[in-house]
Design an enzyme around this catalytic site. Structure first.
Site, short mmCIF file in Angstrom:
data_model
loop_
_atom_site.label_atom_id
_atom_site.label_comp_id
_atom_site.label_asym_id
_atom_site.label_seq_id
_atom_site.Cartn_x
_atom_site.Cartn_y
_atom_site.Cartn_z
N SER A 39 -4.70 -1.00 8.31
CA SER A 39 -4.54 -2.43 8.03
C SER A 39 -3.59 -3.14 8.98
O SER A 39 -3.62 -4.36 9.07
CB SER A 39 -4.07 -2.64 6.59
OG SER A 39 -2.75 -2.19 6.43
N LYS A 82 2.82 -3.59 5.72
CA LYS A 82 2.23 -4.91 5.94
C LYS A 82 3.24 -5.81 6.67
O LYS A 82 4.41 -5.50 6.79
CB LYS A 82 1.86 -5.59 4.61
CG LYS A 82 0.96 -4.78 3.71
CD LYS A 82 -0.44 -4.69 4.23
CE LYS A 82 -1.30 -3.89 3.25
NZ LYS A 82 -2.49 -3.39 3.84
#
Length: 163
Positions: A39, A82
């Site tokens: 991600s 993230k």
């Protein structure tokens, strides 16, 4: 007999102080982390080893654009990596839902750089600041990508105006 006891006691004291020093260093200053998903590509790739620092989280020194390790809101045993996109008081455009969302007090907004392969705040909304673990300070492995993480253009401060 007394000298043997003193010698053992001294060795035990060295081991205990060494273990407590290591614990405090990893818990409050820095440690190692491994990114386990795609991600954050291309910034951080699957399997990259990074230096993480909880110091920034503990002293609330994070800023937009920082890459962080956080507990997953869906599975508290899982750790996610993230980018911090919004902080409390910010309004963030959720391109997945097609409208703006407000980040309440004590919350943050996290997104992956690889948006098509990231499950993040666009899906589960703002997260409590308390789920944050640490900031990614430096990429250590692989050696050819060693160094500090680049801040994407959208988070860079514009140059000061000269008059």
């Amino acid at each position: 007999m007394a000298s043997t006891f003193a010698s053992v006691r001294r060795k035990v004291a060295y081991v205990v102080s060494g273990i407590s020093t290591c614990y405090c260093t990893f818990r409050f200053i820095c440690g190692l982390g491994k990114c386990e998903d795609v991600s954050m590509e291309p910034t951080i790739q699957h399997g990259d080893l990074v230096l993480i620092s909880p110091y920034y989280v503990n002293h609330q020194l994070l800023q937009k654009g920082d890459v962080v390790f956080c507990r997953s809101p869906k599975n508290p045993r899982a750790i996610i990596c993230k980018r911090l996109v919004g902080m409390e008081g910010d309004t963030v455009y959720n391109d997945e839902k097609g409208f703006e969302e407000y980040v309440d007090k004590g919350q943050i907004w996290l997104e992956g750089d690889n948006k098509c392969c990231s499950i993040d705040s666009r899906t589960f909304g703002p997260l409590p600041y308390g789920l944050l673990i640490s900031k990614v300070a430096l990429r250590l492995w692989p050696p050819e990508r060693f160094g500090f993480l680049e801040l994407p253009k959208r988070f860079r401060m514009p140059p000061p105006c000269s008059t």
